[in-house]
Every structure is written in structure tokens, then in C-alpha cells.
Design a protein around this motif. Structure first.
Motif, short mmCIF file in Angstrom:
data_model
loop_
_atom_site.label_atom_id
_atom_site.label_comp_id
_atom_site.label_asym_id
_atom_site.label_seq_id
_atom_site.Cartn_x
_atom_site.Cartn_y
_atom_site.Cartn_z
N LYS A 73 0.84 -1.19 0.00
CA LYS A 73 0.00 0.00 0.00
C LYS A 73 0.88 1.24 0.00
CE LYS A 73 -3.65 -0.55 2.78
NZ LYS A 73 -4.34 -0.44 4.08
N TYR A 100 -0.84 -10.04 -6.02
CA TYR A 100 -2.01 -10.12 -5.17
C TYR A 100 -1.87 -9.56 -3.76
CZ TYR A 100 -0.88 -14.39 -2.49
OH TYR A 100 -0.35 -15.31 -1.63
N THR A 153 -1.75 -6.85 -0.90
CA THR A 153 -2.46 -5.57 -0.81
C THR A 153 -2.00 -4.70 0.35
OG1 THR A 153 -4.16 -6.63 0.54
CG2 THR A 153 -4.56 -6.52 -1.84
N ASN A 195 -7.84 -9.51 -1.14
CA ASN A 195 -8.78 -9.86 -2.22
C ASN A 195 -8.86 -11.36 -2.47
OD1 ASN A 195 -9.25 -7.11 -2.70
ND2 ASN A 195 -7.42 -7.00 -4.00
#
Length: 443
Positions: free
Chosen positions: A166, A274, A276, A300
Motif C-alpha cells: 500500500k 495479489y 495488498t 482480495n
RNA sequence: GUGAAAGUAGCUCAGUUGGUAAGAGCACUGGAUUGUGGAUCCAGGGGUCGCGGGUUCGAAUCCCGUCUUUCACCCCA
């Protein structure tokens, strides 16, 4: 015809098995004391399942086959998709957070090299559906460190290098890198530690033509602590928030008493798209091995497998690199449980007739040895005898080789219903009444 | 998938310019030791020199192919 073992596989002879079990038992023990429950799934799944998370190029890297009903199947290269499937199936009835672990045997059709084989074991821990993401990330990292500490790897041997996807995304956005270039950049930034600085700069310049932007990325990658990030990007709210989150995880790890293992390292990116949030890897301090483990947040994942949007974080650690590290540090042989034989039952190997004077009952020494050994085993002791024909001397040697605690000798004394019990450590031996010895076993 | 190096006994390895070089140590088995272990000494079993082809009077040795291993690249869930 001699059939060789398949490329990239390992044969586990008894001594190897002891090592393998030591590693896996350690993983399980630490998982359980950190509140994780064990699960497992099938060793093969639909090929499709592995393409969801990792794309088509993954098909080349796994062992796949078609069953007689025409189904495309594959040996599992990882267990996370299985975890996602299993959790999704019962998502409404499982108490949250879900804290599960597994030690699957995995298969990847790659060319083997140092620390990478085609068949291996991997410890996985995951926390799904926790209300407090920061605490969950910290707990996954803590559990990882708990294991490292358990086996004797100190913060001088290994480091947990942490960063945040992030944060990295926010920084790239702040610098003005368009969103569609991020994934390619991640792949490059992930390699920074492996490449010579000059090569890294050249490759970065190729992807980011604006030299101001490239320099900013490089400056960020050089940062050594979380407060430095704030200084550099203090006006960007997204950066500040992502940075705060990482700082909170650090704060939790500090509370847990393992902060000395942890360092901020912006070059930790992780290969796949993938992730996050928080990402981390464990590296040996010497640094000539590939990552010992990798993990991070992947919010996710369950949604990608047809489930609800629910936060998840986890870690995977393979046995190959770990074993190399253990050997380098001399940790395995020091820690292996000693094999301990309670009783070795020996005989003088002379025919010995026991029983009534009229000779109705006749037993050989071997009969006594077998009977006594069986009694010892039924009473719960680890007991054995020799299959070899040989004198007492040979048998004592065998008892010694097998690390026996005590050796029982059946000889002339047995005519008086007595055993010789020899303590192998002290060498002292005593005559014990057979019946008393047997009744003593039960207490 | 790409590139490099290596393959001799169960393991670690030696083997001279192509010419009785099939060898050592460890391990294993047996003996010295027929009622007392860890040591020592002696002996023994075990190899189509990865496999196949070629050069040569002669190949573990040189050449080609192939398989396997190791290391690096690609990739890394």
C-alpha cells in the motif's frame, strides 16, 4: 533395470527423516501455541484453481495431468487456493478470526537449484477475517519469529524485512508514476537487493524516463526507517496513512518483544500482484541464501475465489532453504532428539534347559529373550534384541551402538530365576529376581 | 526454457602423456574375544569407471550424443 529417483525429489532415509520431522514438528508446535489450528486439503486440485491467483504462465511451472474423465488436474504448487476454497465453503459458520496452519507437501515443475526442489514441504499460517488488520499482521510475523527463536536463530542470524504494498503504491502515485506501470515496476524493485547498484539504476531508467522521478524512487528505496518516509512525503495523505499502518505493526512487534528481528526495507516487494498491504520476508544476515520465508496481506484472495471481501494475511516457509541454513549454523544435529532404547535383551547363547526336573518343559535362552522383550514392549518400553548369531560381546556392542539405557542378560543365573540388569552408562550390573522385575514394570 | 561445470564402491575421493590402476579412507560383514560394550588389529564382500556410440593395437583417460547432479539465468505462488 535400475530406476533413478526423479529429478528434484528427495529420498528420506531414516536419518533424513529424523531431520525432516524435527523441522515439521517445530512448525506444528509453534503454530499450536500461537493459536493456529491445522487443516489440509487434497494433494491435487483442478488446474483452473491455480490459474485464478497466478495466471496462465503458472501452468508451465506445475505438474498437470488429465484424469480418465477428461478433467484437467494439477499437483498443488501451493496451498493458499485450497485454503481459500475451504474457507469460502464454510465462511458463514466459521468463527472469526480464522487462524489456520498447514504443512503441505508441494510440487513445482521447475529446474532445481540451491534451495529449490520440485517437491518440498512448506509451513503456511494464515489469519482470515480479523477485525484488527494491524494486530493480525503482527501476529503472523510474531509466530514466524517465535519459530526462528525456538530453533535457535537469533536476530543476529536472521532478519524480518518488512514493507508495505500500500505504501509503495502510494509513493509511486505521489511521484507521478501512472497506475498501469506499477506492476512492472514492482517486479524490478523486488530485484534491487539482487542486482548491482549500477545495473539497477540502468534498468530503472529504462522504465522511468523522467530522471527526477527515477531519483525519487531510488531515494525511497534507500530509506532505512519508517519516520524517514514521513519526512519525505509528509503532505501526501495516502502515503502517511500507509506509513502509519506499517508503523503500528512495528509498534505491536515491539510490544511482543521481537522488534530486534524486524527492519524496514522498501526493497521488499514480493513477486506476485495479489498482495495488498504489509509484505515481509525473512533473510539470513549473511545474505547468500534466497528468502527463508515470505508473507503479507492479501485482502482480495477470498473474493477472487468466489467468496466475500474479507481481509486475510499469512506466511509461507519452505523446508529447503531452511535446511541449508540449519546446516550452515550447525543447528540440526545439536537439536535432534536422541534415540533412546530402554532395554536391550541379550543372551549368553548357550542352550539352557529350564523347567521341571523330569524335562517336560524346556526353554532355550532365545525363548526367554523373545518372551521378556515382548513383555517389556507391552509394558510400554522401547525394547529389542539381536537377530545376529554372536557372543555376548557382540550383543553388548550392538546394545551400545543402539544407545541402550539398560541391557538385560539371560544366562546361567536364569536357572535361579534371576536376570542380570546392566546399566550401560555406568557399567554397573545387578542380579534381579525375574518375577520382581516383571511386577516392577507395571508400577 | 537458456548457459556453465561435474559424474570412478553405500559415502568422500585418488587414478601420471591413452599402456596390468580397478584403488584408498569411512561405512558394512566376519575374526582376534565360547559370560561383558564404545578402542585396536586382521580379513572379507561390494564397481560394465552414469549410459550409448566413435577414434585406437589398446579408453576411467580423447571425440560425439544422451541422462543425471550442482550452480547461475528466466520465474518464484
Amino acid at each position: 533395470m535400475k530406476i533413478p529417483p526423479v529429478k528434484g525429489t528427495r529420498d528420506f532415509y531414516p536419518p533424513d527423516m529424523v531431520r525432516r520431522n524435527w523441522i515439521i514438528d517445530g512448525w506444528k508446535k509453534v503454530s499450536v501455541r500461537n493459536g493456529f489450528e491445522e487443516y489440509d486439503g487434497p494433494i491435487f486440485e483442478y488446474l483452473k484453481m491455480f490459474q485464478i491467483k497466478s495466471g496462465d504462465e503458472i501452468v508451465e511451472q506445475l505438474f498437470s495431468f488429465e484424469d480418465r474423465g477428461g478433467r484437467d488436474l494439477a499437483l498443488r504448487p501451493e496451498i493458499t487456493p485450497t485454503l481459500a476454497r475451504m474457507v469460502n465453503q464454510q465462511i458463514n459458520s466459521l468463527p472469526k478470526p480464522i487462524k489456520w496452519f498447514s504443512v503441505p507437501r508441494l510440487f513445482r515443475a521447475e529446474r532445481p537449484q540451491k534451495g529449490r526442489l520440485r517437491e518440498f514441504f512448506q509451513w503456511n499460517i494464515d489469519i482470515i477475517g480479523a477485525d484488527d488488520n494491524v494486530l493480525a499482521d503482527a501476529e503472523v510475523i510474531f509466530t514466524t519469529i517465535d519459530y526462528l527463536q525456538e530453533v535457535g536463530l537469533s536476530s543476529k542470524d536472521v532478519k524480518v524485512k518488512m514493507s508495505s504494498r500500500k505504501l509503495l503504491a502510494a509513493v509511486l502515485r505521489n511521484i507521478g508514476i501512472p497506475e498501469d506501470k506499477h506492476d512492472a515496476l514492482y517486479t524490478l524493485l523486488d530485484k534491487k537487493a539482487k542486482l548491482p547498484p549500477k545495473t539497477f539504476t540502468e534498468m530503472l531508467d529504462k522504465q522511468v524516463h523522467d530522471s527526477k522521478q527515477a531519483n525519487k524512487i531510488k531515494a525511497f528505496m534507500e530509506l532505512e526507517s519508517v519516520p524517514h518516509v514521513e519526512k519525505m512525503f509528509s503532505r501526501d495523505n495516502e502515503v502517511v496513512m500507509a506509513n502509519d499502518e506499517l508503523a503500528e505493526v512495528r509498534h505491536r512487534l515491539d510490544q511482543m518483544g521481537v522488534a530486534d528481528y524486524c527492519i524496514f526495507d522498501p526493497s521488499i516487494v514480493r513477486g506476485l500482484a495479489y498482495y495488498t498491504g504489509v509484505v515481509f520476508e525473512v533473510h539470513d544476515v549473511v545474505g547468500d541464501l534466497r528468502a527463508i520465508c515470505g508473507g503479507g496481506r492479501f485482502d482480495n484472495l477470498l473474493h477472487d475465489f468466489g467468496g466475500p471481501l474479507i481481509p486475510a494475511t499469512g506466511m509461507g516457509m519452505g523446508d529447503c532453504v531452511l535446511q541449508i541454513l540449519f546446516e550452515q549454523k550447525g543447528l540440526i544435529d545439536k537439536n535432534l532428539p536422541e534415540k533412546q532404547l530402554d532395554y536391550f535383551v541379550a543372551t549368553v547363547d548357550k542352550p539352557l534347559n529350564i523347567g521341571m526336573a523330569d524335562g517336560v518343559v524346556e526353554k532355550t535362552e532365545e525363548d526367554i529373550v523373545v518372551q521378556l522383550t515382548a513383555k517389556l514392549r507391552l509394558a510400554g518400553y522401547f525394547a529389542t534384541f539381536s537377530y545376529k548369531a554372536g557372543g555376548l560381546s557382540k550383543q553388548l556392542k550392538e546394545a551400545s551402538d543402539r544407545n541402550a539405557g539398560k541391557c538385560i542378560i539371560i544366562g546361567e543365573e536364569f536357572k535361579n530365576n534371576q536376570l542380570v540388569v546392566k546399566d550401560m552408562a555406568t557399567g554397573k550390573q545387578e542380579l534381579v529376581d525375574y518375577d520382581k522385575f516383571l511386577s516392577g514394570l507395571k508400577s
